[in-house]
Design a protein around this motif. Structure first.
Motif, PDB file in Angstrom:
ATOM      1  N   LYS A 109       0.831  -1.207   0.000  1.00  0.00           N
ATOM      2  CA  LYS A 109       0.000   0.000   0.000  1.00  0.00           C
ATOM      3  C   LYS A 109       0.864   1.254   0.000  1.00  0.00           C
ATOM      4  O   LYS A 109       0.556   2.232  -0.695  1.00  0.00           O
ATOM      5  N   VAL A 110       1.942   1.227   0.781  1.00  0.00           N
ATOM      6  CA  VAL A 110       2.834   2.393   0.826  1.00  0.00           C
ATOM      7  C   VAL A 110       3.456   2.643  -0.539  1.00  0.00           C
ATOM      8  O   VAL A 110       3.530   3.788  -1.018  1.00  0.00           O
ATOM      9  N   VAL A 148      -0.005   0.772   9.407  1.00  0.00           N
ATOM     10  CA  VAL A 148      -1.286   1.182   8.824  1.00  0.00           C
ATOM     11  C   VAL A 148      -1.523   2.668   9.072  1.00  0.00           C
ATOM     12  O   VAL A 148      -2.105   3.368   8.238  1.00  0.00           O
ATOM     13  N   SER A 149      -1.071   3.166  10.204  1.00  0.00           N
ATOM     14  CA  SER A 149      -1.206   4.594  10.499  1.00  0.00           C
ATOM     15  C   SER A 149      -0.436   5.442   9.491  1.00  0.00           C
ATOM     16  O   SER A 149      -0.907   6.509   9.071  1.00  0.00           O
ATOM     17  N   ASP A 150       0.747   4.984   9.076  1.00  0.00           N
ATOM     18  CA  ASP A 150       1.516   5.701   8.057  1.00  0.00           C
ATOM     19  C   ASP A 150       0.775   5.725   6.728  1.00  0.00           C
ATOM     20  O   ASP A 150       0.773   6.744   6.014  1.00  0.00           O
ATOM     21  N   VAL A 151       0.136   4.618   6.378  1.00  0.00           N
ATOM     22  CA  VAL A 151      -0.635   4.550   5.134  1.00  0.00           C
ATOM     23  C   VAL A 151      -1.803   5.532   5.173  1.00  0.00           C
ATOM     24  O   VAL A 151      -2.023   6.299   4.224  1.00  0.00           O
ATOM     25  N   ASN A 152      -2.548   5.549   6.259  1.00  0.00           N
ATOM     26  CA  ASN A 152      -3.700   6.446   6.370  1.00  0.00           C
ATOM     27  C   ASN A 152      -3.261   7.914   6.359  1.00  0.00           C
ATOM     28  O   ASN A 152      -3.917   8.764   5.732  1.00  0.00           O
ATOM     29  N   GLU A 153      -2.172   8.205   7.037  1.00  0.00           N
ATOM     30  CA  GLU A 153      -1.685   9.585   7.070  1.00  0.00           C
ATOM     31  C   GLU A 153      -1.244  10.054   5.694  1.00  0.00           C
ATOM     32  O   GLU A 153      -1.529  11.187   5.286  1.00  0.00           O
TER      33      GLU A 153
END
Length: 438
Positions: A97-98, A214-219
């Motif tokens: 995802k990233v 997952v937090s990095d992806v959402n951000e």
């Protein structure tokens, strides 16, 4: 005890015993006697030759047991299984995802860059074309006025018609150009490309540091979508308002979320996290200077640029429209004198106004002031969000944050601290601007 007795018997019956001492170390060579079972019937116990190996094996099992720390003794005898992943191992889906977001950001950067160049070309082509049409129409109007004075009635109608049509065309093109403001559009795309490139670099840093979450992806997703909303690509429907009633800073970042404490990432204890009372006071003073001086000044300059752009955007089409009306009455017995002057002079003034507005790129200047005010607003929100967080462990590391603020303002750490100290001493009287970068 039986082993000790057997050992003493062996040493007692030994035929040769040689010893040597060298530098405090003793080396002994023992030659055990050959025992004959026919003559010697002593009850010598059997020495266990595998005791040492068994002891080493037992120690190995003990060490392995301690390292693996099984929950039960049954786990030692189980077959070998795949070890469970550690807590810091990244999920392959998260990494995919990233990378997908990073590819989308790279594509957006190229898209905004190409469209920005195209809209900059629009500004140059529109400016050149409109000025050429306007000056040509003014020239034709002057020729028509000269022909009318000389009594040549036949070419006057065609010249008047040509000049009027050219002025009307220039008026329509000016209205469209002033509505979309190509220079401002180009500046928006340049800002979007720069911000997306910055997001691309942040994602690369996350990947290089390892273990994206997952937090990095959402951000990252929120940041990209916020830039899309702040600087849209389409012109119809979602284009930013060119002449707002109030000048406000540009906003291209999502709403700040509460940070999660991560001592492993910060590398410091969560009880201080690089913050102290002096650093908090320093950041509060910096925020005060940014609000009172820098952001207020950019909003004031943006308001002046907006008013100038509004005046020029109205004046240009108005002058070309008046010039078209003037050329239509050239040769008239009642209005011929002032009509010729209006057709020529208004056309020349319209060309000057158009050059000042779009050649000077007043719309771009307004967008630059607005984006600069937005940059300062982002700094204010970032500092205030850290100061308002009561748990120090959830804040960004204090030393790192101070360095970031100093670099964003174009100052060294000593200059930043001197700015805060000067603001605390003098207050609003005589304080300097916080930013030295722009």
């Amino acid at each position: 005890m039986a082993a000790l007795q057997a050992s003493s018997l062996l040493f007692a019956s030994s035929g040769s015993l040689s010893s040597r001492c060298h530098r405090g170390t003793i080396a002994a060579t023992i030659k055990p006697p050959r025992l004959q079972t026919s003559t010697l019937h002593l009850p010598i116990p059997k020495l266990s030759t595998g005791g040492l190996a068994e002891e080493m094996e037992l120690r190995s099992i003990t060490v392995t047991t301690i390292r693996n720390t099984p929950t039960s003794s049954a786990e030692i005898n189980t077959t070998t299984t795949r070890p469970e992943p550690e807590a810091n191992d990244s999920d392959p889906k998260v990494i995919k995802k990233v990378y997908a977001i990073m590819e989308a950001v790279a594509d957006r950067v190229e898209m905004h860059r190409n469209i920005g160049e195209q809209r900059n070309n629009w500004n140059c082509l529109f400016l050149t074309s409109i000025n050429t049409i306007t000056l040509s129409a003014a020239t034709i109007a002057g020729i028509a006025a000269t022909s009318a004075v000389g009594g040549l009635r036949s070419p006057i109608l065609s010249l008047k018609l040509a000049s009027t049509l050219m002025y009307l065309t220039a008026t329509g093109m000016l209205i469209i150009m002033n509505k979309i403001q190509p220079s401002q559009l180009a500046e928006e795309q340049r800002n979007a490309a720069r911000l997306l490139k910055q997001i691309h670099g942040e994602i690369e840093t996350i990947i290089s540091c390892g273990n994206p979450t997952v937090s990095d992806v959402n951000e990252a997703m929120e940041k990209v979508l916020a830039v899309d909303r702040a600087y849209p690509l389409p012109l119809l429907g979602v284009m930013l308002e060119r002449f707002p009633s109030m000048v406000e800073p540009a906003v291209w970042w999502p709403q700040p979320r509460r940070r999660t404490a991560n001592s492993k990432e910060l590398g410091v204890k969560l009880d201080c996290n690089g913050w102290n009372r002096g650093l908090e006071e320093e950041m509060r003073e910096v925020v005060g200077v940014l609000k009172r001086k820098d952001k207020a000044d950019y909003l004031r300059l943006g308001g002046k640029a907006l008013k100038l752009n509004q005046i020029l955007a109205i004046t240009g089409p108005l002058l070309t429209g008046l010039a078209a009306v003037g050329t239509a009455f050239i040769g008239s017995p009642f209005h011929g004198s002032w009509a010729a002057g209006l057709g020529v002079v208004a056309g020349a003034l319209a060309s000057i106004v158009n050059t000042v507005e779009h050649g000077g790129q007043v719309g771009m200047v307004f967008e630059m002031y607005r984006s600069n005010a937005g940059f300062l607003k982002l700094m204010e929100e970032s500092i205030e969000s850290n100061l308002n967080e009561s748990e120090l462990g959830r804040r960004e590391n204090g030393e790192l944050f101070e360095m970031k603020v100093a670099l964003q303002l174009g100052r060294s750490l000593s200059e930043l601290r001197e700015l805060a100290a000067s603001s605390a001493r003098k207050g609003e009287m005589g304080e300097e601007f916080a930013s030295k970068l722009f």
